[in-house]
Design a protein around this motif. Sequence first.
Motif, PDB file in Angstrom:
ATOM      1  N   LEU A 155      28.182  46.378  -4.152  1.00 49.48           N
ATOM      2  CA  LEU A 155      29.288  45.680  -3.508  1.00 49.48           C
ATOM      3  C   LEU A 155      28.871  44.266  -3.099  1.00 49.48           C
ATOM      4  CD1 LEU A 155      32.195  45.843  -2.510  1.00 49.48           C
ATOM      5  CD2 LEU A 155      31.353  46.826  -0.379  1.00 49.48           C
ATOM      6  N   ALA A 156      27.659  44.131  -2.562  1.00 52.63           N
ATOM      7  CA  ALA A 156      27.147  42.814  -2.165  1.00 52.63           C
ATOM      8  C   ALA A 156      27.040  41.892  -3.378  1.00 52.63           C
ATOM      9  CB  ALA A 156      25.798  42.957  -1.475  1.00 52.63           C
ATOM     10  N   GLU A 157      26.545  42.429  -4.496  1.00 52.78           N
ATOM     11  CA  GLU A 157      26.406  41.621  -5.711  1.00 52.78           C
ATOM     12  C   GLU A 157      27.781  41.191  -6.242  1.00 52.78           C
ATOM     13  OE1 GLU A 157      24.166  44.052  -8.354  1.00 52.78           O
ATOM     14  OE2 GLU A 157      22.311  43.889  -7.199  1.00 52.78           O
ATOM     15  N   THR A 158      28.754  42.089  -6.156  1.00 52.65           N
ATOM     16  CA  THR A 158      30.101  41.751  -6.599  1.00 52.65           C
ATOM     17  C   THR A 158      30.697  40.659  -5.719  1.00 52.65           C
ATOM     18  OG1 THR A 158      30.442  44.006  -7.424  1.00 52.65           O
ATOM     19  CG2 THR A 158      32.402  42.661  -7.060  1.00 52.65           C
ATOM     20  N   MET A 159      30.479  40.757  -4.409  1.00 54.64           N
ATOM     21  CA  MET A 159      31.000  39.745  -3.494  1.00 54.64           C
ATOM     22  C   MET A 159      30.315  38.402  -3.705  1.00 54.64           C
ATOM     23  SD  MET A 159      33.477  41.137  -2.037  1.00 54.64           S
ATOM     24  CE  MET A 159      33.812  39.652  -1.091  1.00 54.64           C
ATOM     25  N   HIS A 160      29.065  38.413  -4.128  1.00 54.32           N
ATOM     26  CA  HIS A 160      28.378  37.163  -4.462  1.00 54.32           C
ATOM     27  C   HIS A 160      29.078  36.509  -5.652  1.00 54.32           C
ATOM     28  CE1 HIS A 160      25.196  34.474  -5.990  1.00 54.32           C
ATOM     29  NE2 HIS A 160      24.688  34.500  -4.766  1.00 54.32           N
ATOM     30  N   ASP A 161      29.472  37.323  -6.621  1.00 54.55           N
ATOM     31  CA  ASP A 161      30.211  36.803  -7.781  1.00 54.55           C
ATOM     32  C   ASP A 161      31.585  36.282  -7.366  1.00 54.55           C
ATOM     33  OD1 ASP A 161      28.127  37.397  -9.490  1.00 54.55           O
ATOM     34  OD2 ASP A 161      28.971  39.307 -10.152  1.00 54.55           O
ATOM     35  N   VAL A 162      32.251  37.009  -6.469  1.00 53.93           N
ATOM     36  CA  VAL A 162      33.556  36.574  -5.984  1.00 53.93           C
ATOM     37  C   VAL A 162      33.431  35.216  -5.301  1.00 53.93           C
ATOM     38  CG1 VAL A 162      35.385  37.036  -4.300  1.00 53.93           C
ATOM     39  CG2 VAL A 162      34.508  38.894  -5.734  1.00 53.93           C
ATOM     40  N   SER A 163      32.428  35.078  -4.451  1.00 50.10           N
ATOM     41  CA  SER A 163      32.234  33.838  -3.704  1.00 50.10           C
ATOM     42  C   SER A 163      31.937  32.657  -4.614  1.00 50.10           C
ATOM     43  CB  SER A 163      31.100  34.016  -2.688  1.00 50.10           C
ATOM     44  OG  SER A 163      30.899  32.854  -1.923  1.00 50.10           O
ATOM     45  N   ASN A 164      31.314  32.959  -5.766  1.00 45.11           N
ATOM     46  CA  ASN A 164      30.942  31.891  -6.699  1.00 45.11           C
ATOM     47  C   ASN A 164      31.899  31.777  -7.882  1.00 45.11           C
ATOM     48  OD1 ASN A 164      28.098  30.681  -5.899  1.00 45.11           O
ATOM     49  ND2 ASN A 164      27.997  32.870  -5.464  1.00 45.11           N
ATOM     50  N   ASN A 165      33.083  32.399  -7.736  1.00 45.12           N
ATOM     51  CA  ASN A 165      34.136  32.307  -8.766  1.00 45.12           C
ATOM     52  C   ASN A 165      33.667  32.804 -10.137  1.00 45.12           C
ATOM     53  OD1 ASN A 165      35.977  31.066  -6.918  1.00 45.12           O
ATOM     54  ND2 ASN A 165      34.939  29.110  -7.244  1.00 45.12           N
ATOM     55  N   LEU A 166      32.917  33.894 -10.134  1.00 50.42           N
ATOM     56  CA  LEU A 166      32.391  34.440 -11.382  1.00 50.42           C
ATOM     57  C   LEU A 166      33.062  35.759 -11.752  1.00 50.42           C
ATOM     58  CD1 LEU A 166      28.569  33.725 -10.837  1.00 50.42           C
ATOM     59  CD2 LEU A 166      30.201  32.401 -12.206  1.00 50.42           C
ATOM     60  N   ILE A 179      26.169  47.617   7.078  1.00 46.39           N
ATOM     61  CA  ILE A 179      26.836  46.324   7.161  1.00 46.39           C
ATOM     62  C   ILE A 179      26.370  45.556   8.397  1.00 46.39           C
ATOM     63  CG2 ILE A 179      29.075  45.213   7.572  1.00 46.39           C
ATOM     64  CD1 ILE A 179      30.330  47.254   5.695  1.00 46.39           C
ATOM     65  N   ARG A 180      26.169  46.264   9.496  1.00 41.59           N
ATOM     66  CA  ARG A 180      25.742  45.601  10.733  1.00 41.59           C
ATOM     67  C   ARG A 180      24.265  45.221  10.711  1.00 41.59           C
ATOM     68  NH1 ARG A 180      28.763  49.869  13.013  1.00 41.59           N
ATOM     69  NH2 ARG A 180      26.824  50.925  13.598  1.00 41.59           N
ATOM     70  N   TRP A 221      30.510  40.816   3.247  1.00 43.31           N
ATOM     71  CA  TRP A 221      30.111  39.435   2.959  1.00 43.31           C
ATOM     72  C   TRP A 221      30.052  38.592   4.232  1.00 43.31           C
ATOM     73  CZ3 TRP A 221      27.757  37.293  -0.919  1.00 43.31           C
ATOM     74  CH2 TRP A 221      27.752  35.898  -1.045  1.00 43.31           C
ATOM     75  N   ASN A 222      31.023  38.783   5.115  1.00 47.24           N
ATOM     76  CA  ASN A 222      31.063  37.995   6.345  1.00 47.24           C
ATOM     77  C   ASN A 222      29.882  38.276   7.260  1.00 47.24           C
ATOM     78  OD1 ASN A 222      33.464  37.011   5.379  1.00 47.24           O
ATOM     79  ND2 ASN A 222      34.765  38.105   6.840  1.00 47.24           N
ATOM     80  N   GLU A 223      29.327  39.493   7.177  1.00 43.66           N
ATOM     81  CA  GLU A 223      28.207  39.855   8.040  1.00 43.66           C
ATOM     82  C   GLU A 223      26.864  39.355   7.513  1.00 43.66           C
ATOM     83  OE1 GLU A 223      28.036  41.350  11.000  1.00 43.66           O
ATOM     84  OE2 GLU A 223      30.215  41.430  11.164  1.00 43.66           O
ATOM     85  N   LEU A 224      26.813  38.970   6.247  1.00 40.91           N
ATOM     86  CA  LEU A 224      25.546  38.499   5.690  1.00 40.91           C
ATOM     87  C   LEU A 224      25.199  37.115   6.240  1.00 40.91           C
ATOM     88  CD1 LEU A 224      25.872  39.476   1.903  1.00 40.91           C
ATOM     89  CD2 LEU A 224      24.442  40.563   3.644  1.00 40.91           C
ATOM     90  N   PRO A 225      23.907  36.854   6.483  1.00 39.76           N
ATOM     91  CA  PRO A 225      23.499  35.517   6.939  1.00 39.76           C
ATOM     92  C   PRO A 225      23.889  34.460   5.910  1.00 39.76           C
ATOM     93  CG  PRO A 225      21.709  37.107   7.186  1.00 39.76           C
ATOM     94  CD  PRO A 225      22.783  37.796   6.397  1.00 39.76           C
ATOM     95  N   THR A 226      24.353  33.315   6.396  1.00 44.00           N
ATOM     96  CA  THR A 226      24.799  32.235   5.505  1.00 44.00           C
ATOM     97  C   THR A 226      23.702  31.833   4.526  1.00 44.00           C
ATOM     98  OG1 THR A 226      26.267  31.417   7.243  1.00 44.00           O
ATOM     99  CG2 THR A 226      25.770  29.916   5.435  1.00 44.00           C
ATOM    100  N   LYS A 227      22.476  31.777   5.007  1.00 45.52           N
ATOM    101  CA  LYS A 227      21.359  31.376   4.150  1.00 45.52           C
ATOM    102  C   LYS A 227      21.181  32.338   2.985  1.00 45.52           C
ATOM    103  CE  LYS A 227      16.448  30.108   4.355  1.00 45.52           C
ATOM    104  NZ  LYS A 227      15.264  29.993   5.231  1.00 45.52           N
ATOM    105  N   LEU A 228      21.377  33.625   3.233  1.00 44.98           N
ATOM    106  CA  LEU A 228      21.254  34.629   2.173  1.00 44.98           C
ATOM    107  C   LEU A 228      22.402  34.500   1.185  1.00 44.98           C
ATOM    108  CD1 LEU A 228      19.941  37.116   0.919  1.00 44.98           C
ATOM    109  CD2 LEU A 228      21.170  38.534   2.574  1.00 44.98           C
ATOM    110  N   ARG A 229      23.605  34.244   1.676  1.00 45.86           N
ATOM    111  CA  ARG A 229      24.773  34.132   0.799  1.00 45.86           C
ATOM    112  C   ARG A 229      24.650  32.951  -0.160  1.00 45.86           C
ATOM    113  NH1 ARG A 229      29.846  35.029   4.890  1.00 45.86           N
ATOM    114  NH2 ARG A 229      29.438  32.829   5.270  1.00 45.86           N
ATOM    115  N   MET A 230      23.888  31.946   0.209  1.00 44.38           N
ATOM    116  CA  MET A 230      23.763  30.738  -0.601  1.00 44.38           C
ATOM    117  C   MET A 230      22.679  30.844  -1.675  1.00 44.38           C
ATOM    118  SD  MET A 230      24.159  27.886   2.435  1.00 44.38           S
ATOM    119  CE  MET A 230      23.900  26.515   1.308  1.00 44.38           C
ATOM    120  N   GLN A 231      21.963  31.956  -1.706  1.00 42.82           N
ATOM    121  CA  GLN A 231      20.893  32.124  -2.690  1.00 42.82           C
ATOM    122  C   GLN A 231      21.462  32.314  -4.105  1.00 42.82           C
ATOM    123  OE1 GLN A 231      17.585  31.912  -2.084  1.00 42.82           O
ATOM    124  NE2 GLN A 231      18.042  31.476   0.064  1.00 42.82           N
TER     125      GLN A 231
END
Length: 240
Positions: free
Chosen positions: A136-147, A237-238, A197-207
């Motif tokens: 789910l995290a990997e899918t949300m990374h793709d969503v965030s990056n328009n992939l 998630i927490r 996705w919202n709970e992940l640290p911003t720095k991690l989401r930008m990797q």
Amino acid sequence: MSRNKISGIPNCICDYFECKEYVKYLGVLIDYKLSWKNHIDSVALKISKTIGLLSKLRHLVPSHTLISIYNSLIAPYLRYGLIVWGQANKFLLDKLLFLQKQALRFIFFANRRDHAIPLFLKTKLLPVICLYYKLLAETMHDVSNNLVPSNLKDVFFHTAKVHSYNTRSSASNNFYIQVSRLEIMRKSFSRVGARLWNELPTKLRMQPKMTFRKKIQKILFNILESEDNYIDLETLIRKV
């Protein structure tokens, strides 16, 4: 009470279409209550057959060969469609967790009451709920990056686009989470994915994707080791 009344399907529709307990779509069994019981039972049956094979082969081949068999004949059934059915009832998911633990105990000749978390850590295999989180995290990374395809991307909205006033959530470029009283909606992919996705640290989401995948997996194994227990999705998630 008839099934169509329970599920909310009008009688007039059922007059023209056969109402089935479940249908198979792209290899996933979808029941009329979206409980995923039929699909998980089907997956469990397939995994059980491979576990029977492991129980015989373990006397003939080394453990690394048995792990390869697990990755080839068990892991794909756990991963396929998990993004869709991973929010099933804990009782149903525990069926698959039980089979995972059984397989690992066979591979390492462990007693059926031996704690299996050390075996998950040893083999670098994730329990089903952790695997769901990772996918789910990997899918949300793709969503965030328009992939992802537009029909998937369009179910997510950034908070900043929903309202104009400035909040911590909008400043962090978080996804908006729609409020719903229905449990089936609260467990939907769009809500759970956005919360994760919202709970992940911003720095991690930008990797970059590859780095993100490795870090998420490492975090999950660290949690599994430190908790020494099979925690639920909300706790994951927490904690991540």
